[in-house]
Design a protein around this motif. Structure first.
Motif, mmCIF file in Angstrom:
data_model
loop_
_atom_site.group_PDB
_atom_site.id
_atom_site.type_symbol
_atom_site.label_atom_id
_atom_site.label_comp_id
_atom_site.label_asym_id
_atom_site.label_seq_id
_atom_site.Cartn_x
_atom_site.Cartn_y
_atom_site.Cartn_z
ATOM 1 N N ILE A 2 50.627 32.239 33.344
ATOM 2 C CA ILE A 2 49.372 31.978 32.908
ATOM 3 C C ILE A 2 48.353 32.125 34.133
ATOM 4 N N ARG A 3 47.164 33.010 33.577
ATOM 5 C CA ARG A 3 46.231 33.542 34.538
ATOM 6 C C ARG A 3 45.194 32.433 34.427
ATOM 7 N N ARG A 4 44.947 31.638 35.142
ATOM 8 C CA ARG A 4 43.996 30.333 35.296
ATOM 9 C C ARG A 4 42.726 30.754 35.412
ATOM 10 N N ASP A 5 42.499 32.275 35.807
ATOM 11 C CA ASP A 5 40.960 32.643 35.895
ATOM 12 C C ASP A 5 40.463 33.063 34.654
ATOM 13 N N LEU A 6 41.235 33.200 33.697
ATOM 14 C CA LEU A 6 40.893 33.783 32.233
ATOM 15 C C LEU A 6 40.696 32.488 31.540
ATOM 16 N N PRO A 7 39.756 32.634 30.380
ATOM 17 C CA PRO A 7 39.380 31.403 29.443
ATOM 18 C C PRO A 7 40.730 31.594 28.522
ATOM 19 N N ALA A 8 40.970 30.644 27.901
ATOM 20 C CA ALA A 8 41.710 30.418 26.580
ATOM 21 C C ALA A 8 41.255 30.968 25.462
ATOM 22 N N VAL A 9 41.919 31.768 24.583
ATOM 23 C CA VAL A 9 41.311 32.297 23.553
ATOM 24 C C VAL A 9 41.884 31.338 22.264
#
Length: 165
Positions: A2-9
């Motif tokens: 999981i890329r923690r720098d990207l927001p959830a969708v």
């Protein structure tokens, strides 16, 4: 991973009959309900999540408008394409936390994800490099009431994670 720098969708069913506000998906009563459950101002909720409707037809599935399960499954499969996701404005789902809002959205994604279409609300599933969380629809009656607080905690945690990144 999981890329923690990207927001959830968050993937929602369709826009409400009157359409959404100028900020798009969740700029409506459902967004207000979700923001209240997450104890966040709606603007902060909207900024902290990427948002998309599975079927982009105002009012689809509400009242006399038909829910289009075949179209929903097709759109879900299109969103999952690994190479060159070309589903309109859909963000790339790889490495993301994906929040499926409602049982119809879950049923649309289930075949492509190889999941049972009957997962309970708040179930978490890892698929490839993403994490999928089943949420009740924020405007549903039965499941939303029973899981409102826990859903709010999940959404709040994702917004705060995005803000901290």
């Amino acid at each position: 991973m999981i890329r923690r720098d990207l927001p959830a969708v968050i993937v929602l069913e369709a826009p409400p009959p009157g359409g959404c506000g100028p900020l798009g998906a969740l700029d409506d009563d459902a967004g207000e309900q979700l923001a209240l459950a997450a104890d966040l101002p709606r603007e902060r909720l909207l900024a902290g999540l990427d948002r998309i409707h599975l079927i982009d037809l105002p009012g689809c599935g509400i009242g006399d408008e038909p829910w289009l399960p075949d179209a929903a499954r097709y759109n879900a499969a299109s969103m999952l394409q690994r190479e060159g996701n070309n589903f309109g404005s859909c963000p790339d789902l790889r490495g993301r936390v994906v929040l499926l809002a409602g049982h119809r959205v879950l049923r649309a994604f289930a075949p492509a994800l190889g999941l049972p279409a009957t997962l309970p609300p708040l179930a978490r599933v890892a698929w490839r490099d993403s994490e999928w969380v089943v949420l009740p629809r924020p405007y549903g009656r039965c499941r939303w009431s029973a899981h409102r607080a826990a859903t709010g905690e999940v959404v709040r945690a994702e917004v705060l994670r995005r803000e901290a990144a």
